[in-house]
Scaffold this motif. Sequence first.
Motif, PDB file in Angstrom:
ATOM      1  N   UNK A   5       0.827  -1.209   0.000  1.00  0.00           N
ATOM      2  CA  UNK A   5       0.000   0.000   0.000  1.00  0.00           C
ATOM      3  C   UNK A   5       0.858   1.255   0.000  1.00  0.00           C
ATOM      4  N   UNK A   6       0.449   2.231  -0.801  1.00  0.00           N
ATOM      5  CA  UNK A   6       0.988   3.588  -0.728  1.00  0.00           C
ATOM      6  C   UNK A   6      -0.075   4.481  -0.111  1.00  0.00           C
ATOM      7  N   UNK A   7       0.297   5.259   0.884  1.00  0.00           N
ATOM      8  CA  UNK A   7      -0.604   6.207   1.525  1.00  0.00           C
ATOM      9  C   UNK A   7      -0.334   7.600   0.966  1.00  0.00           C
ATOM     10  N   UNK A   8      -1.355   8.240   0.399  1.00  0.00           N
ATOM     11  CA  UNK A   8      -1.208   9.586  -0.151  1.00  0.00           C
ATOM     12  C   UNK A   8      -2.176  10.523   0.550  1.00  0.00           C
ATOM     13  N   UNK A   9      -1.646  11.361   1.432  1.00  0.00           N
ATOM     14  CA  UNK A   9      -2.466  12.304   2.200  1.00  0.00           C
ATOM     15  C   UNK A   9      -1.556  13.410   2.688  1.00  0.00           C
ATOM     16  N   UNK A  10      -2.031  14.660   2.582  1.00  0.00           N
ATOM     17  CA  UNK A  10      -1.183  15.760   3.025  1.00  0.00           C
ATOM     18  C   UNK A  10      -1.232  15.972   4.535  1.00  0.00           C
ATOM     19  N   UNK A  19      -0.572   4.067   9.193  1.00  0.00           N
ATOM     20  CA  UNK A  19       0.694   3.340   9.295  1.00  0.00           C
ATOM     21  C   UNK A  19       0.741   2.516  10.578  1.00  0.00           C
ATOM     22  N   UNK A  20       0.228   3.081  11.650  1.00  0.00           N
ATOM     23  CA  UNK A  20       0.273   2.409  12.941  1.00  0.00           C
ATOM     24  C   UNK A  20      -0.536   1.122  12.921  1.00  0.00           C
ATOM     25  N   UNK A  21      -1.750   1.193  12.401  1.00  0.00           N
ATOM     26  CA  UNK A  21      -2.602  -0.009  12.402  1.00  0.00           C
ATOM     27  C   UNK A  21      -2.105  -1.037  11.397  1.00  0.00           C
ATOM     28  N   UNK A  22      -1.546  -0.565  10.280  1.00  0.00           N
ATOM     29  CA  UNK A  22      -1.044  -1.491   9.272  1.00  0.00           C
ATOM     30  C   UNK A  22       0.199  -2.216   9.773  1.00  0.00           C
ATOM     31  N   UNK A  23       1.002  -1.545  10.585  1.00  0.00           N
ATOM     32  CA  UNK A  23       2.211  -2.157  11.129  1.00  0.00           C
ATOM     33  C   UNK A  23       1.891  -3.427  11.918  1.00  0.00           C
ATOM     34  N   UNK A  28      -0.846  -6.791   5.275  1.00  0.00           N
ATOM     35  CA  UNK A  28      -0.832  -5.483   4.611  1.00  0.00           C
ATOM     36  C   UNK A  28       0.405  -4.727   5.070  1.00  0.00           C
ATOM     37  N   UNK A  29       1.099  -4.083   4.145  1.00  0.00           N
ATOM     38  CA  UNK A  29       2.262  -3.290   4.515  1.00  0.00           C
ATOM     39  C   UNK A  29       2.300  -1.984   3.728  1.00  0.00           C
ATOM     40  N   UNK A  30       2.784  -0.931   4.372  1.00  0.00           N
ATOM     41  CA  UNK A  30       2.963   0.358   3.709  1.00  0.00           C
ATOM     42  C   UNK A  30       4.326   0.375   3.044  1.00  0.00           C
ATOM     43  N   UNK A  31       4.343   0.609   1.731  1.00  0.00           N
ATOM     44  CA  UNK A  31       5.608   0.629   0.998  1.00  0.00           C
ATOM     45  C   UNK A  31       5.988   2.035   0.554  1.00  0.00           C
ATOM     46  N   UNK A  32       5.156   3.025   0.897  1.00  0.00           N
ATOM     47  CA  UNK A  32       5.485   4.393   0.552  1.00  0.00           C
ATOM     48  C   UNK A  32       4.436   5.359   1.056  1.00  0.00           C
ATOM     49  N   UNK A  33       4.853   6.599   1.320  1.00  0.00           N
ATOM     50  CA  UNK A  33       3.944   7.655   1.747  1.00  0.00           C
ATOM     51  C   UNK A  33       4.172   8.890   0.886  1.00  0.00           C
TER      52      UNK A  33
END
Length: 219
Positions: A5-10, A19-23, A28-33
């Motif tokens: 997942x990439x998270x896009x939010x200003x 990010x905290x819950x995905x960790x 599911x993993x965050x691969x970019x912000x």
Amino acid sequence: MTVRVVLADDQPLVRAALQMVITDTADVEVVGEAEDGAEAVRLVGEVAPDVVVMDIRMPGTDGIEATRLITTGTSAARVVVLTTFDDDDYVYGALRAGASGFLVKDMALDDILAAVRTVAAGDALIAPSVTRRLIKEFAGRPAATPPRRRELDRITDREREVLTLVGKGLSNAEIADQLSLSVATAKTYLTRLLAKLDARDRVQLVILAYEAGLVAPSH
């Protein structure tokens, strides 16, 4: 299989909460912000995520344009838009740009995770209440494209009934119940509609039903 997942939010706090819950989630993993749409588009090309969670209102390139660039490019990434439900006039535009659904910022984090998994699996996410809200919100506005009635000439009367119910936001089970079908048969009709109307997913069918005038605000 892990969903990338990439998270896009200003808003850093929004990204941090996700990010905290995905960790703490194994699949599911965050691969970019990204802080804006342009950065999101760049990241998609670099890290090849499965899903982009995209805010709409961001400085510079907004979420609608970023969604269009991602979904019309070579990436297989799917986009769900992240919106503040009550003040967002851009959801319909984001769906037209190719988003596979959208999330509301005050949703429970577990529900957001479930939505990400749903979209990653190839389905679209559009809640019935949201569908009705969109129809009511945009029914009085000029359509961006002419009504697509000609495309409906290639579908049967029963398929038209199913498409109308999809446009009203009914689930497969609800469609099956209303038309006295099995859920499996309802799914078969949906698959046929996707193929005949060259639609990517359920969200596009909702848009087509609205643009063709099959669903009215009173529904």
